[in-house]
Design a protein around this motif. Sequence first.
Motif, mmCIF file in Angstrom:
data_model
loop_
_atom_site.group_PDB
_atom_site.id
_atom_site.type_symbol
_atom_site.label_atom_id
_atom_site.label_comp_id
_atom_site.label_asym_id
_atom_site.label_seq_id
_atom_site.Cartn_x
_atom_site.Cartn_y
_atom_site.Cartn_z
ATOM 1 N N TRP A 273 49.608 60.675 27.948
ATOM 2 C CA TRP A 273 50.704 60.082 27.169
ATOM 3 C C TRP A 273 51.606 59.230 28.046
ATOM 4 N N LYS A 276 50.953 55.522 28.679
ATOM 5 C CA LYS A 276 51.137 54.553 27.602
ATOM 6 C C LYS A 276 52.450 53.776 27.708
ATOM 7 N N PHE A 322 53.946 66.346 22.052
ATOM 8 C CA PHE A 322 52.730 65.811 22.661
ATOM 9 C C PHE A 322 51.603 66.842 22.755
ATOM 10 N N ARG A 329 47.950 60.859 16.679
ATOM 11 C CA ARG A 329 48.287 60.110 17.890
ATOM 12 C C ARG A 329 49.134 58.876 17.577
ATOM 13 N N VAL A 332 52.799 59.890 17.173
ATOM 14 C CA VAL A 332 53.461 60.226 18.428
ATOM 15 C C VAL A 332 53.778 58.959 19.219
ATOM 16 N N GLU A 333 52.841 58.035 19.279
ATOM 17 C CA GLU A 333 53.086 56.786 20.006
ATOM 18 C C GLU A 333 54.226 55.989 19.381
ATOM 19 N N MET A 336 57.450 57.424 20.520
ATOM 20 C CA MET A 336 57.737 56.973 21.885
ATOM 21 C C MET A 336 58.389 55.589 21.856
#
Length: 496
Positions: A273, A276, A322, A329, A332-333, A336
């Motif tokens: 993670w 990224k 996470f 996914r 979660v991204e 972020m």
Amino acid sequence: MLLIPCSPAPPARRRPLGRPKTPGRLKATALLASALSACLLAASAPVTPLGVGDRLFPYLGNPGYDVASYHVSLTYPGSNSKPLQAVTTIDAWTTTPLDRVNLDFTHGTVGSVEVDGEPAAFTSAGEDLVVTPEDPLPEGSWMRITVRHTSDPTPAQNRDGGWVRTADGLVMANQADVAHLVFPCNDHPSDKAMFTFQVTAPDDYIAVASGLPTGVERDGRLRTWTYRTQHPMATELAQVSIGRSSVLHRTGPHDLLLRDVVPNKDRRALEPWLKKTSGQIAWMEGKVGRYPFETYGLLMTDADTGFELETQTLSLFERDLFTRPAHPRWYVESIMVHELSHQWFGDSVSPRTWSDLWLSEGHATWYEALYAEEKAKRSLEARMKTAYRASDRWRATGGPPAAPRVPDPGQKISIFRPNVYDGAALVLYALRQEIGRLAFEQVERAWVSRYQDASATTEDFVSLASEISGRDLGGFFKAWLYEEKTPPMPGHPDWK
């Protein structure tokens, strides 16, 4: 701040000494002007709590001075149940004659106070620490206030945030009004300042704070870390992490220094993670311009907070976001990116008052949704249409985006309602529909450039959008930001 639901569905929902302050400071606004009269205290007048007149937090912040810098020294005893010993030094200019100086501070014990090196009397009033210097301070004078105090990590009654106790230490979560549970300050985003943090802890702990490290000193079994910001910061965005952590370093776009702080035991699991971040920064820079600070990173903590938080240069995340398989996914991204985008919207350009919160959370939600559309094909238009259907209900319960209802009693973070997240992103979508994509993107870039390192208002945003579009958008924004009912969506007459 982003409140995280239990289900995987997307939620609906911070100047160097002597340098002149930017035009976006509170002292040039009617907000401070209306509060200054309360600051002209005679020595015999009753000691009372003061505030800068914020509509949502009337007693937050203090009039009469303008903070240039904080030096916060903390000594962690190796236990989350014992107070930290602390010394906070505040350098500031007076903006009106002062017989007394009110600081925001509570949930700690004050041992002594000095003003310009001389002992000063002090007492408490509400959540204010009221300091009486030996001699009155004239307008335009430079003052240094040194407070020796404790900083209590145990939870405060009916308050959320301040110190957050983790499985192996402490982190800060000061939004919206609880930095003064940690250290004495002028706890309002309109008064941004430079920060130095000096943190002493047993040598099996690592301390990381907002800004860049300037050195580590060892004294027996203790180590002292020092961090200093290179840009002004609002108190609600300050971050100090103390724990048995790993600090991971890498570089981002144009050799930007990246550092992440993770629990030692989770380092390998979280590394995919963390990789990224560099690409996400590059994506945001492509939208609004160069990253505005000296460093960035993720602080992943083993704690149950229920939110993620855009603390300046070091965004706070729950580790479980996470590691829990419930969240896809792409979601979660996008979260972020939500906290990353706050570094521009909310941290570099801070809200002048808490009613301007929509400018921070609405923009973070906007780029969160735009990232999900471009990277995961999650339709932005579909999300905005869903928000449009719910908008009247959000306005009824939380108020219009730029006139949110006051916090619920004992729940100060209840200002973080859907009306300032997706409800505010909906305003940005309507603006793009109204003035066109090209003009909208010019507004976004100009906003973070013109008001970098400053605090700005809703009126500033309306003025800038009108300037760039070549149209008076006052009526458009009045309806979208302040009316009880949601206006028709430009370009979508079928939306209900």
